[in-house]
Design a protein around this motif. Structure first.
Motif, short mmCIF file in Angstrom:
data_model
loop_
_atom_site.label_atom_id
_atom_site.label_comp_id
_atom_site.label_asym_id
_atom_site.label_seq_id
_atom_site.Cartn_x
_atom_site.Cartn_y
_atom_site.Cartn_z
N ALA A 97 0.85 -1.20 0.00
CA ALA A 97 0.00 0.00 0.00
C ALA A 97 0.88 1.25 0.00
O ALA A 97 1.88 1.31 0.72
N ARG A 98 0.50 2.20 -0.84
CA ARG A 98 1.22 3.46 -0.86
C ARG A 98 0.23 4.61 -0.96
O ARG A 98 -0.79 4.50 -1.62
N GLN A 99 0.55 5.70 -0.27
CA GLN A 99 -0.31 6.88 -0.28
C GLN A 99 -0.18 7.56 -1.63
O GLN A 99 0.93 7.82 -2.10
N ILE A 100 -1.31 7.87 -2.27
CA ILE A 100 -1.26 8.50 -3.59
C ILE A 100 -1.84 9.91 -3.60
O ILE A 100 -1.73 10.59 -4.62
N THR A 101 -2.46 10.35 -2.52
CA THR A 101 -2.87 11.75 -2.42
C THR A 101 -2.18 12.37 -1.21
O THR A 101 -1.84 11.67 -0.25
N HIS A 102 -1.98 13.67 -1.28
CA HIS A 102 -1.36 14.42 -0.18
C HIS A 102 -2.09 15.76 -0.09
O HIS A 102 -1.50 16.81 -0.30
N LYS A 103 -3.38 15.70 0.18
CA LYS A 103 -4.22 16.89 0.20
C LYS A 103 -4.43 17.37 1.64
O LYS A 103 -4.80 16.58 2.51
N ALA A 104 -4.21 18.66 1.87
CA ALA A 104 -4.36 19.22 3.21
C ALA A 104 -5.76 19.00 3.76
O ALA A 104 -5.93 18.70 4.94
N ALA A 105 -6.78 19.14 2.91
CA ALA A 105 -8.15 18.98 3.38
C ALA A 105 -8.62 17.53 3.28
O ALA A 105 -9.76 17.22 3.59
N GLY A 106 -7.75 16.65 2.84
CA GLY A 106 -8.10 15.24 2.74
C GLY A 106 -8.70 14.89 1.39
O GLY A 106 -8.96 15.74 0.56
N ALA A 107 -8.87 13.59 1.18
CA ALA A 107 -9.45 13.07 -0.05
C ALA A 107 -10.28 11.85 0.31
O ALA A 107 -9.98 11.14 1.28
N SER A 108 -11.34 11.60 -0.46
CA SER A 108 -12.21 10.46 -0.16
C SER A 108 -12.90 9.98 -1.43
O SER A 108 -12.77 10.58 -2.49
N LYS A 109 -13.65 8.91 -1.31
CA LYS A 109 -14.48 8.36 -2.38
C LYS A 109 -13.71 8.10 -3.68
O LYS A 109 -14.08 8.59 -4.73
N PRO A 110 -12.63 7.31 -3.64
CA PRO A 110 -11.89 7.06 -4.87
C PRO A 110 -12.71 6.28 -5.90
O PRO A 110 -13.45 5.37 -5.54
N VAL A 111 -12.58 6.66 -7.17
CA VAL A 111 -13.23 5.97 -8.28
C VAL A 111 -12.16 5.75 -9.34
O VAL A 111 -11.83 6.68 -10.09
N PRO A 112 -11.57 4.55 -9.41
CA PRO A 112 -10.50 4.32 -10.39
C PRO A 112 -11.04 4.00 -11.78
O PRO A 112 -12.18 3.55 -11.93
N ASP A 113 -10.18 4.25 -12.79
CA ASP A 113 -10.53 3.78 -14.12
C ASP A 113 -10.30 2.26 -14.15
O ASP A 113 -9.90 1.66 -13.15
N PHE A 114 -10.53 1.63 -15.29
CA PHE A 114 -10.45 0.17 -15.36
C PHE A 114 -9.10 -0.37 -14.90
O PHE A 114 -9.04 -1.34 -14.15
N THR A 115 -8.02 0.26 -15.30
CA THR A 115 -6.69 -0.24 -14.96
C THR A 115 -6.20 0.25 -13.60
O THR A 115 -5.23 -0.28 -13.07
N GLY A 116 -6.84 1.27 -13.05
CA GLY A 116 -6.41 1.83 -11.77
C GLY A 116 -5.27 2.82 -11.90
O GLY A 116 -4.70 3.25 -10.91
#
Length: 140
Positions: A97-116
């Motif tokens: 597992a690796r962190q892929i966002t670094h947003k001060a206000a946070g991030a949620s509800k990921p929706v990946p494309d087919f390949t991710g």
């Protein structure tokens, strides 16, 4: 001896909060919540369940604060989740597992494309941040 159920009894129950089934239907990620009255916090626990056979769920520590918002890439090779207010990407089994966002206000509800390889996600934006960004670009 039997007694009537009390509200405190309900707080002792670990509740299923979410489930995410892999595209091939072989694996499910479970997110549970349990209330800790003494600390006045909700604790998250994560489990992986292999759906073939009669196996028990296995506890998985994806993040010290627990994880939520599980979603697989369409090809089933990647698992995305939210932990500590940021989005992580892992192998389908939860490893690497690796962190892929670094947003001060946070991030949620990921929706990946087919390949991710690309994702959409929700993010809180505060008015002062939006105004600073617009001013930096010379917008009114």
């Amino acid at each position: 001896m039997k007694r009537a159920m009390k509200i405190e009894d309900l707080f002792q129950i670990e509740r299923l909060a979410e489930i995410c089934i892999s595209p091939d239907g072989q694996t499910a990620w479970l997110g549970t919540r349990k209330i800790d009255l003494e600390q006045n916090k909700t604790k998250k626990h994560n489990y992986v369940l292999h759906l073939a056979g009669n196996r028990q769920p296995v506890t998985v520590d994806l993040h010290e604060k627990g994880a939520s918002d599980f979603v697989y890439s369409g090809d089933g090779k990647r698992l995305f989740f939210v932990a500590g207010g940021q989005i992580y990407c892992a192998n389908a089994d939860g490893s690497n597992a690796r962190q892929i966002t670094h947003k001060a206000a946070g991030a949620s509800k990921p929706v990946p494309d087919f390949t991710g390889k690309r994702i959409l996600f929700a993010r809180s934006v505060y008015m002062d941040e939006a105004c600073r960004t617009a001013a930096d670009k010379g917008e009114d």
